[in-house]
Design a protein around this motif. Structure first.
Motif, PDB file in Angstrom:
ATOM      1  N   THR A   1     -27.773 -79.051  50.211  1.00  0.00           N
ATOM      2  CA  THR A   1     -28.438 -78.841  51.627  1.00  0.00           C
ATOM      3  C   THR A   1     -29.546 -79.846  51.754  1.00  0.00           C
TER       4      THR A   1
ATOM      5  N   SER B   1     -16.850 -82.564  58.602  1.00  0.00           N
ATOM      6  CA  SER B   1     -17.734 -81.446  58.271  1.00  0.00           C
ATOM      7  C   SER B   1     -18.344 -80.900  59.425  1.00  0.00           C
ATOM      8  N   THR B   2     -18.359 -79.716  59.415  1.00  0.00           N
ATOM      9  CA  THR B   2     -19.189 -78.900  60.380  1.00  0.00           C
ATOM     10  C   THR B   2     -20.697 -78.310  59.967  1.00  0.00           C
ATOM     11  N   ASN B   3     -20.836 -78.755  58.720  1.00  0.00           N
ATOM     12  CA  ASN B   3     -22.181 -78.550  57.841  1.00  0.00           C
ATOM     13  C   ASN B   3     -23.211 -79.299  58.238  1.00  0.00           C
TER      14      ASN B   3
ATOM     15  N   ALA C   1     -26.321 -80.577  60.233  1.00  0.00           N
ATOM     16  CA  ALA C   1     -27.151 -79.599  61.150  1.00  0.00           C
ATOM     17  C   ALA C   1     -27.782 -80.939  61.841  1.00  0.00           C
TER      18      ALA C   1
ATOM     19  N   MET D   1     -28.085 -81.484  56.019  1.00  0.00           N
ATOM     20  CA  MET D   1     -26.781 -80.561  55.672  1.00  0.00           C
ATOM     21  C   MET D   1     -27.316 -79.119  55.749  1.00  0.00           C
ATOM     22  N   SER D   2     -26.381 -78.145  56.518  1.00  0.00           N
ATOM     23  CA  SER D   2     -26.819 -76.891  56.466  1.00  0.00           C
ATOM     24  C   SER D   2     -26.312 -76.167  55.436  1.00  0.00           C
ATOM     25  N   ALA D   3     -25.252 -76.834  54.905  1.00  0.00           N
ATOM     26  CA  ALA D   3     -24.692 -75.996  53.815  1.00  0.00           C
ATOM     27  C   ALA D   3     -24.124 -77.074  52.675  1.00  0.00           C
TER      28      ALA D   3
ATOM     29  N   ALA E   1     -21.457 -79.107  50.671  1.00  0.00           N
ATOM     30  CA  ALA E   1     -20.269 -79.184  51.112  1.00  0.00           C
ATOM     31  C   ALA E   1     -19.959 -80.753  50.898  1.00  0.00           C
TER      32      ALA E   1
END
Length: 123
Positions: free
Chosen positions: A3, A24-26, A28, A106-108, A110
């Motif tokens: 993150t 990726s959708t992680n 932000a 990155m919010s998570a 991955a």
């Protein structure tokens, strides 16, 4: 990746970059720095909305950073989108002459792939 900020600077030299596409959708937040000066700072959803307003359809599950967001190469990276002042205003980012950095927040944690779309073959 973990993150927080993930800085990418190891791009192929002499590329005129049209876009980055990340599976990726992680992500932000996206930032672009050229010569250590921040040129773009955006939230992917806001950027995708801008792309959609210009007639393109962002793919589900991907994060796009398109410097030719209007899909018109002559308008690529025009003022308000990237490099809005100085001698390079309105030109595609050119990797090679100045330090070029993309920062993915990155919010998570991955792993993801970055696909770069370029204009023409390298010189």
């Amino acid at each position: 990746s973990g993150t927080g900020d993930l800085s990418v600077t190891n791009f192929v030299r002499n590329d005129r970059i049209l876009a980055f596409h990340c599976n990726s959708t992680n992500i932000a937040n996206l930032r672009v720095k050229i010569n250590e000066v921040e040129q773009l700072n955006t939230i992917p959803l806001e950027y995708h909305n801008m792309i959609a307003e210009n007639g393109l359809t962002p793919q589900a599950g991907w994060t796009h950073l398109a410097f030719d967001a209007r899909n018109r190469i002559l308008e690529a990276a025009d003022p308000g989108i990237l490099q809005n002042s100085g001698p390079n205003a309105g030109r595609l980012p050119y990797v090679g002459f100045l330090p070029f950095e993309v920062i993915f927040n990155m919010s998570a944690a991955a792993n993801f792939t970055v696909v770069r779309e370029v204009l023409g073959p390298r010189d």
